[in-house]
Design an enzyme around this catalytic site. Structure first.
Site, PDB file in Angstrom:
ATOM      1  NE  ARG A  39      -4.417  -0.693   0.220  1.00 41.79           N
ATOM      2  CZ  ARG A  39      -4.665  -1.779  -0.522  1.00 41.79           C
ATOM      3  NH1 ARG A  39      -3.720  -2.281  -1.304  1.00 41.79           N
ATOM      4  NH2 ARG A  39      -5.842  -2.360  -0.508  1.00 41.79           N
ATOM      5  CD  GLU A  87      -2.616   3.663  -4.967  1.00 39.63           C
ATOM      6  OE1 GLU A  87      -1.451   3.327  -4.742  1.00 39.63           O
ATOM      7  OE2 GLU A  87      -3.524   2.877  -5.292  1.00 39.63           O
ATOM      8  CG  HIS A 125      -3.222  -0.337  -6.612  1.00 39.71           C
ATOM      9  ND1 HIS A 125      -3.491   0.389  -5.473  1.00 39.71           N
ATOM     10  CD2 HIS A 125      -3.398  -1.636  -6.268  1.00 39.71           C
ATOM     11  CE1 HIS A 125      -3.832  -0.436  -4.491  1.00 39.71           C
ATOM     12  NE2 HIS A 125      -3.780  -1.679  -4.956  1.00 39.71           N
TER      13      HIS A 125
END
Ligand code: GLV
Length: 329
Positions: A235, A264, A282
């Site tokens: 993360r 993000e 991601h």
């Protein structure tokens, strides 16, 4: 019929499954703002999210809401204290993404170590004129030392792959894993500092919590070898991205692979100017099969938690199972 919100675009056939049980409000557009999320949750019994922040304010605006099913294994977007206080169940999608995510961790680590993205950009820019003995020298994976921080299900899947590369495996985790797992993975439990000093390739696979904020910052990067790589498939926020930019620029570490970022999708713009980092948006779990499995598992959780389907009342992946059966507070 109970009402649900599906907050994100997902596979249409999964929406059709949900429509067998529920009146579905499906957001096929942009990510919903907090205000829009609250408005659309006001009359809903359940919701399917993917990273959308759900805190006390959202729950307060949704008095009927009993379950929020996250299409992700990580659920740091849920304020679990608020869920518990309101007797709202949270669910996630563990296990089905372990192998795809571990594969991707290796892809990023290898791309960073062997400078694949950096050399490709150079080639595309038309700079390749001749073979050179020292062009894009990287560091070996085979025979090197892998350091896994976060030895959960994905960390273990990642470490299992190290055998084929004849790597030594070090790991650090909140707690030591069972001796039989250590033996199977041939993994040595060490302190975070020890791991950072000894590993050639460090991979982060731990959940994001307040305690894990900036697990890797300036001090930690300074412990790593100048030839080492750092890969984050966990993360954003686990790594101090500004500190990483500095370390990469100064070649205090050799390279990094990042799939996740602080803030993000608005990443630190300095990252875009650093050549020795591989950046992906991601996508560690993004294979057709795995994303389908995640979407279906998120639907299974929602259907069961709202008392429908073959597993009525027994969702497969409750995060806070203790609230099941309690009246909404
Ligand atoms: C993806 O980041 C997940 O948590 O599943």
């Amino acid at each position: 019929m109970q009402k649900i919100l599906v907050a994100r675009p997902i596979f249409p056939d999964v929406i059709e499954r949900l429509q067998r049980y529920f009146d579905v409000d499906w957001n096929q557009g942009d990510v919903l703002s907090a205000q829009e999320l609250k408005r659309r949750l006001a009359d809903k019994d359940g919701a399917l999210t993917a990273g959308d922040p759900i805190g006390a304010d959202v729950l307060a605006a949704a008095p009927r809401l009993r379950v929020v099913s996250n299409m992700a294994v990580g659920y740091n977007n849920f304020d679990m204290a608020a869920f518990n206080a309101a007797n709202v169940l949270g669910t996630n999608t563990p296990d089905v993404l372990n192998e795809s995510t571990a594969d991707f961790g290796w892809a990023l680590m290898m791309a960073a170590a062997r400078r694949i993205a950096e050399s490709e950009h150079w080639l595309r820019a038309g700079k390749w004129q001749k073979w050179s003995y020292d062009g894009f020298l990287g560091s070996d994976l085979h025979g090197s030392t892998l350091g896994v921080i976060g030895m959960g299900r994905i960390g273990q899947a990642l470490a299992r792959r190290a055998r084929g590369f004849n790597m030594q495996v070090l790991y650090h985790n909140r707690s030591r894993v069972a001796p039989e797992i250590e033996a199977e993975l041939n993994a040595e439990y060490v302190s975070k500092q020890d791991l950072l000093r000894r590993a050639d390739h460090v991979v982060l696979v731990l959940p994001y919590t307040k305690e894990n904020h900036h697990t890797i910052g300036t001090a930690e990067l300074a412990l790593m070898k100048p030839t080492a790589t750092l890969t984050n498939i966990a993360r954003g926020g686990i790594v101090d991205d500004a500190a990483l930019v500095e370390a990469l620029r100064a070649k205090r570490i050799a390279a990094a692979g990042l799939d996740v970022y602080e803030g993000e999708p608005n990443l630190n713009p300095d990252l875009l100017t650093v050549p020795n980092v591989v950046l992906t948006p991601h996508i560690a779990s993004a294979t057709e099969a795995t994303r389908r499995a995640m979407a279906n598992l998120a639907a299974d959780n929602l259907i069961a938690a709202l008392g429908e389907g073959p597993r009525a009342g027994q969702p497969p992946n409750p995060i806070n199972a203790e609230v099941i059966g309690r009246a909404r507070a």
